[in-house]
Design a protein around this motif. Structure first.
Motif, short mmCIF file in Angstrom:
data_model
loop_
_atom_site.label_atom_id
_atom_site.label_comp_id
_atom_site.label_asym_id
_atom_site.label_seq_id
_atom_site.Cartn_x
_atom_site.Cartn_y
_atom_site.Cartn_z
N GLU A 293 -21.02 43.97 5.39
CA GLU A 293 -22.32 43.49 5.86
C GLU A 293 -23.12 42.87 4.72
N VAL A 294 -23.13 43.52 3.54
CA VAL A 294 -23.84 42.96 2.39
C VAL A 294 -23.23 41.62 1.99
N ALA A 295 -21.90 41.54 1.98
CA ALA A 295 -21.25 40.29 1.61
C ALA A 295 -21.65 39.16 2.56
N ALA A 296 -21.72 39.46 3.86
CA ALA A 296 -22.11 38.44 4.83
C ALA A 296 -23.58 38.05 4.67
N GLN A 297 -24.44 39.04 4.45
CA GLN A 297 -25.87 38.76 4.33
C GLN A 297 -26.20 37.94 3.09
N LEU A 298 -25.51 38.20 1.99
CA LEU A 298 -25.83 37.54 0.72
C LEU A 298 -24.86 36.42 0.38
N ALA A 299 -23.94 36.11 1.30
CA ALA A 299 -22.95 35.05 1.07
C ALA A 299 -22.17 35.28 -0.22
N VAL A 300 -21.66 36.50 -0.35
CA VAL A 300 -20.87 36.89 -1.52
C VAL A 300 -19.40 36.91 -1.11
N PRO A 301 -18.50 36.41 -1.95
CA PRO A 301 -17.07 36.53 -1.64
C PRO A 301 -16.68 37.99 -1.46
N LEU A 302 -15.87 38.25 -0.44
CA LEU A 302 -15.43 39.61 -0.12
C LEU A 302 -13.91 39.67 -0.18
N ILE A 303 -13.39 40.67 -0.89
CA ILE A 303 -11.97 40.96 -0.89
C ILE A 303 -11.81 42.31 -0.20
N ASP A 304 -11.17 42.31 0.97
CA ASP A 304 -11.13 43.51 1.80
C ASP A 304 -9.87 44.32 1.49
N LEU A 305 -9.89 44.97 0.35
CA LEU A 305 -8.78 45.83 -0.05
C LEU A 305 -8.61 47.00 0.91
N ASN A 306 -9.71 47.45 1.51
CA ASN A 306 -9.62 48.59 2.42
C ASN A 306 -8.71 48.28 3.61
N GLU A 307 -8.95 47.15 4.28
CA GLU A 307 -8.13 46.80 5.43
C GLU A 307 -6.67 46.60 5.03
N TRP A 308 -6.46 45.95 3.89
CA TRP A 308 -5.08 45.75 3.42
C TRP A 308 -4.41 47.10 3.18
N SER A 309 -5.13 48.03 2.53
CA SER A 309 -4.53 49.32 2.18
C SER A 309 -4.23 50.14 3.43
N VAL A 310 -5.10 50.08 4.43
CA VAL A 310 -4.85 50.82 5.66
C VAL A 310 -3.53 50.37 6.27
N ALA A 311 -3.31 49.06 6.34
CA ALA A 311 -2.05 48.55 6.89
C ALA A 311 -0.86 48.98 6.02
N ARG A 312 -1.04 48.95 4.71
CA ARG A 312 0.07 49.31 3.80
C ARG A 312 0.39 50.79 3.90
N TRP A 313 -0.64 51.65 3.91
CA TRP A 313 -0.38 53.09 3.97
C TRP A 313 0.22 53.47 5.33
N ARG A 314 -0.25 52.84 6.39
CA ARG A 314 0.34 53.11 7.71
C ARG A 314 1.82 52.73 7.74
#
Length: 266
Positions: free
Chosen positions: A141-162
């Motif tokens: 949400e902060v990344a979207a509000q402030l137009a900051v580049p976001l790297i979503d390691l969390n979503e990637w890790s969830v897929a990898r750990w699963r």
């Protein structure tokens, strides 16, 4: 030379020789970057609040120059009920993240927000849980509000750990049998911290995302598809050098005045 400063917690922090084979992703990011120096200022046990209040962000800002990058990744400690470190995800946590972003931009430094990798938690049926809860969503949400580049390691890790499952993830996290490694003679079962080869996987993903988003020129990235032997590729600082850097990378915090022109109490 462009520098990539890292602000974060133990999921990012480099580790000393006495903690091997534990490694944060910031420890291995340099293997995928050339012509730019990675300066890992992340610290174990740090939250977005404590990192800032103890002068670690101030040190980065004193040493960074216009055009450098600042990758910010917190959450593992922010959710812990620890004195002086806990933050509510959509309240203080977001407020601190905004301070990192705005302070970096004031210096001409380019901020990048990175969600934390997920912990290794499975239920009795083998279903993966997401104990980080709302913190990754708060970063997005902060990344979207402030137009900051976001790297979503969390979503990637969830897929990898699963994909790896309850048993396979033991080889990614710091799970060691007694006698398997001299640093952990009694063994260890750590569901938060990664082993070196999993750190390599995370930093490879982050470097690839940085390249895809044009955060550095394509020539700054290397070996994104290369195989590494973690025992040879991952470097660990001598314990005394690690301890010295931990003490040195702190600067006085310049506190902003209140609207009445007074410095708020600590």
């Amino acid at each position: 030379m462009t520098r990539i400063f890292l602000a974060g917690d133990s999921s990012v922090a480099g580790r000393q020789a006495g903690k091997a084979p534990m490694a944060g992703w910031g420890q291995t990011l340099q293997l995928f970057v050339r012509g730019a120096e990675v300066i890992n200022c992340a610290r174990a046990g740090a939250s977005s609040r404590s990192f800032l209040e103890r002068g670690r962000l101030a040190w980065i800002l004193e040493n960074a120059a216009a055009g450098d990058l600042l990758l910010v990744s917190f959450g593992l400690i922010d959710k812990q009920p620890l004195d002086g470190r806990f933050t509510e995800p959509f309240e203080a946590y977001q407020g601190f993240l905004r301070q990192y972003v705005n302070a970096a931009r004031d210096r001409g430094v380019h901020p990048v927000l990175v969600t934390s990798h997920e912990r290794r938690v499975f239920d009795k049926y083998g279903n993966m849980r997401r104990p980080l809860g709302q913190y990754p969503a708060a970063v997005r949400e902060v990344a979207a509000q402030l137009a900051v580049p976001l790297i979503d390691l969390n979503e990637w890790s969830v897929a990898r750990w699963r994909q790896a499952g309850p048993d396979g993830t033991k080889a990614l996290f710091l799970h060691l049998e007694p006698g398997e490694h001299p640093n952990y003679p009694e063994g260890v079962a750590d569901n938060t911290h990664l082993r070196a080869h999993a750190s390599l996987e995370c930093s490879r993903f982050i470097a690839a995302e940085m390249q895809a988003r044009g955060l550095l020129a394509p020539t700054h990235f290397r070996d994104l598809a290369a195989a590494f032997d973690p025992d040879r590729a991952v470097a660990y600082l001598p314990d005394e050098v690690f301890d010295r850097r931990t003490r040195e990378r702190v600067a006085p915090v310049r506190r902003r005045p209140t609207r009445a022109g007074r410095t708020p109490p600590r």
